[in-house]
Design a protein around this motif. Structure first.
Motif, mmCIF file in Angstrom:
data_model
loop_
_atom_site.group_PDB
_atom_site.id
_atom_site.type_symbol
_atom_site.label_atom_id
_atom_site.label_comp_id
_atom_site.label_asym_id
_atom_site.label_seq_id
_atom_site.Cartn_x
_atom_site.Cartn_y
_atom_site.Cartn_z
ATOM 1 N N ASN A 180 -12.598 -0.892 3.706
ATOM 2 C CA ASN A 180 -13.224 -0.347 4.906
ATOM 3 C C ASN A 180 -12.607 1.006 5.270
ATOM 4 N N ARG A 181 -13.278 1.722 6.143
ATOM 5 C CA ARG A 181 -12.881 3.107 6.437
ATOM 6 C C ARG A 181 -11.538 3.180 7.162
ATOM 7 N N ASN A 182 -11.274 2.194 8.029
ATOM 8 C CA ASN A 182 -9.976 2.199 8.737
ATOM 9 C C ASN A 182 -8.823 2.091 7.749
ATOM 10 N N GLN A 183 -8.983 1.204 6.781
ATOM 11 C CA GLN A 183 -7.939 1.003 5.780
ATOM 12 C C GLN A 183 -7.757 2.272 4.943
ATOM 13 N N ALA A 184 -8.878 2.926 4.648
ATOM 14 C CA ALA A 184 -8.833 4.109 3.782
ATOM 15 C C ALA A 184 -8.046 5.259 4.430
ATOM 16 N N GLU A 185 -8.064 5.294 5.764
ATOM 17 C CA GLU A 185 -7.358 6.387 6.461
ATOM 18 C C GLU A 185 -5.856 6.342 6.210
ATOM 19 N N GLN A 186 -5.343 5.161 5.863
ATOM 20 C CA GLN A 186 -3.896 5.013 5.616
ATOM 21 C C GLN A 186 -3.521 5.372 4.167
ATOM 22 N N LEU A 187 -4.542 5.570 3.318
ATOM 23 C CA LEU A 187 -4.261 5.733 1.878
ATOM 24 C C LEU A 187 -4.423 7.170 1.408
ATOM 25 N N LYS A 188 -3.518 7.559 0.515
ATOM 26 C CA LYS A 188 -3.610 8.893 -0.102
ATOM 27 C C LYS A 188 -3.371 8.744 -1.593
ATOM 28 N N GLU A 189 -3.839 9.726 -2.354
ATOM 29 C CA GLU A 189 -3.596 9.714 -3.802
ATOM 30 C C GLU A 189 -2.093 9.657 -4.057
ATOM 31 N N GLY A 190 -1.694 8.811 -5.008
ATOM 32 C CA GLY A 190 -0.270 8.692 -5.349
ATOM 33 C C GLY A 190 0.439 7.549 -4.640
ATOM 34 N N ASN A 191 -0.214 6.976 -3.564
ATOM 35 C CA ASN A 191 0.383 5.809 -2.885
ATOM 36 C C ASN A 191 0.428 4.602 -3.827
ATOM 37 N N VAL A 192 1.510 3.824 -3.690
ATOM 38 C CA VAL A 192 1.580 2.554 -4.419
ATOM 39 C C VAL A 192 0.942 1.478 -3.532
ATOM 40 N N VAL A 193 0.011 0.689 -4.122
ATOM 41 C CA VAL A 193 -0.680 -0.343 -3.332
ATOM 42 C C VAL A 193 -0.558 -1.706 -4.012
ATOM 43 N N ASN A 194 -0.510 -2.763 -3.181
ATOM 44 C CA ASN A 194 -0.562 -4.143 -3.686
ATOM 45 C C ASN A 194 -2.015 -4.596 -3.671
ATOM 46 N N LEU A 195 -2.451 -5.176 -4.764
ATOM 47 C CA LEU A 195 -3.847 -5.609 -4.880
ATOM 48 C C LEU A 195 -3.918 -7.118 -5.073
ATOM 49 N N LYS A 196 -4.827 -7.728 -4.310
ATOM 50 C CA LYS A 196 -4.997 -9.188 -4.397
ATOM 51 C C LYS A 196 -6.362 -9.480 -5.031
ATOM 52 N N ILE A 197 -6.374 -10.358 -6.025
ATOM 53 C CA ILE A 197 -7.622 -10.727 -6.700
ATOM 54 C C ILE A 197 -8.270 -11.893 -5.969
ATOM 55 N N GLY A 198 -9.527 -11.699 -5.533
ATOM 56 C CA GLY A 198 -10.276 -12.774 -4.871
ATOM 57 C C GLY A 198 -11.155 -13.493 -5.889
ATOM 58 N N LYS A 199 -12.426 -13.679 -5.521
ATOM 59 C CA LYS A 199 -13.370 -14.375 -6.398
ATOM 60 C C LYS A 199 -13.476 -13.643 -7.737
ATOM 61 N N HIS A 200 -13.449 -14.371 -8.847
ATOM 62 C CA HIS A 200 -13.534 -13.721 -10.154
ATOM 63 C C HIS A 200 -14.041 -14.722 -11.191
ATOM 64 N N THR A 201 -14.421 -14.205 -12.351
ATOM 65 C CA THR A 201 -14.814 -15.052 -13.480
ATOM 66 C C THR A 201 -13.837 -14.785 -14.616
ATOM 67 N N GLN A 202 -13.484 -15.845 -15.317
ATOM 68 C CA GLN A 202 -12.470 -15.731 -16.371
ATOM 69 C C GLN A 202 -13.134 -15.873 -17.745
ATOM 70 N N PHE A 203 -12.803 -14.982 -18.649
ATOM 71 C CA PHE A 203 -13.326 -15.057 -20.018
ATOM 72 C C PHE A 203 -12.163 -15.060 -20.992
ATOM 73 N N PRO A 204 -12.294 -15.748 -22.152
ATOM 74 C CA PRO A 204 -11.244 -15.651 -23.162
ATOM 75 C C PRO A 204 -11.147 -14.215 -23.658
ATOM 76 N N MET A 205 -9.957 -13.779 -24.035
ATOM 77 C CA MET A 205 -9.716 -12.383 -24.438
ATOM 78 C C MET A 205 -10.619 -11.985 -25.615
ATOM 79 N N SER A 206 -10.990 -12.955 -26.457
ATOM 80 C CA SER A 206 -11.779 -12.650 -27.642
ATOM 81 C C SER A 206 -13.273 -12.530 -27.344
ATOM 82 N N ALA A 207 -13.674 -12.897 -26.120
ATOM 83 C CA ALA A 207 -15.110 -12.929 -25.785
ATOM 84 C C ALA A 207 -15.740 -11.560 -25.891
#
Length: 333
Positions: A306-333
């Motif tokens: 969202n835009r409020n969150q983006a105001e705190q971010l600049k290029e070069g910042n280190v960020v923690n990322l959390k993975i939500g809903k996702h689909t998993q595939f075998p590496m060979s797929a």
């Protein structure tokens, strides 16, 4: 993966089109085989895939413009294989409109009805009604060259609907139109289909278009079906890596011997410890949301925030990322 609710309603509905083990092979080895599908009355089913995947071949086989080399195609339980296009209960709308330039709109619309020996009074009433339906009332005396691309395509659709087909076939009908008109035409198609309750087979390579107009989508890849499902099923539960990469934006994150397919909206920036760390590369305003990209190791990941969150971010910042809903595939797929 099927939605049980969609499955149960489908079970109570009449099968309009059935394709059984259909094959169409060309001399060079291209084509499709083992095609099986049931389409129910009142559905819009879209064949979606890249150029050359076989989607138009199937559509043309249904319409009678291609002979099949194996299998069967049934409409309302009757085989149509072997019937000429004009003897099938189908009508096809092409990308190129195919209107006669030397005829008025009325004459274009009347052409097929005259061949069927429809009385003049009935013909006039039907043409008036169909022009109202496609929002083109009053254009009877115009020529195709006096209409915009979108208006010509409306007339092409009207001409097909006048023949009261059991099945309307649309081959990339909006791809020649600009983005805004294309959006309007999608909405018009949904409205017309809903008002008439007709069954539509739609072919497109545009995934956004497929998501917008369809009750179900058939995602094709190299002559085969990768997945058949509702737009929600295809978007939320892609069956293969090809489907995951073809529909919508997707991040592919390699972790612990598997590939995680994560939508940008399901990857969140968090103050707490996340599932991974990245370095912000870009922050771009996309309207009501912001698209952030970050380098995670050697990979670029995309995240919608969202835009409020983006105001705190600049290029070069280190960020923690959390993975939500996702689909998993075998590496060979």
């Amino acid at each position: 993966m099927t939605n049980t609710m969609a499955g149960s309603t489908a079970a109570n509905r009449k099968v309009k089109l059935e394709i059984r083990n259909m094959a169409k092979k060309y001399d060079n080895g291209d084509g499709v085989e083992n095609i099986n599908l049931k389409v129910y009355e009142g559905e819009i089913v879209t064949f979606l895939g890249p150029s050359g995947c076989g989607k138009s071949t199937i559509l043309r086989a249904i319409g009678g413009f291609e002979d099949v080399t194996g299998g069967d195609i049934l409409i309302d339980g009757k085989s149509i294989v072997g019937l000429a296009p004009e003897n099938r209960p189908t009508a096809m709308v092409f990308q190129s409109y195919n209107l006669w330039p030397h005829m008025t709109i009325y004459e274009n619309l009347a052409f097929g009805l005259k061949l069927r020996k429809v009385p003049k009074k009935t013909m006039d009433e039907d043409i008036k009604k169909i022009l109202e339906l496609v929002s083109m009332s009053g254009s009877e005396k115009k020529y195709p060259s006096q209409l915009s691309g979108g208006q010509q395509q409306r007339i092409a659709i009207a001409r097909s609907l006048l023949l009261k087909p059991s099945l309307l076939l649309l081959d990339e009908p909006f791809s020649a139109l600009d983005a805004k008109i294309r959006q309007q035409m999608r909405e018009e198609l949904k409205r017309i289909q809903s008002e008439l309750g007709i069954t539509v087979i739609f072919v497109t390579h545009d995934q956004e278009e497929a998501m917008a107009v369809s009750h179900r989508i058939v995602v094709m890849n190299k002559g085969k079906f990768d997945q058949v499902g509702t737009p929600d099923e295809i978007y939320d539960y892609p069956a293969t890596l090809h489907v995951a990469s073809f529909i919508g934006e997707m991040n592919f994150i390699k972790q612990d011997g598997v590939t995680l397919a994560v939508r940008p909206e399901d990857l969140t920036v968090t103050e707490e410890k996340g599932d991974m760390q990245g370095v912000v590369s870009t922050v771009m305003l996309m309207g009501h949301y912001v698209q952030m990209t970050a380098m995670v190791g050697d990979d670029i990941v995309k995240c919608f925030i969202n835009r409020n969150q983006a105001e705190q971010l600049k290029e070069g910042n280190v960020v923690n990322l959390k993975i939500g809903k996702h689909t998993q595939f075998p590496m060979s797929a």
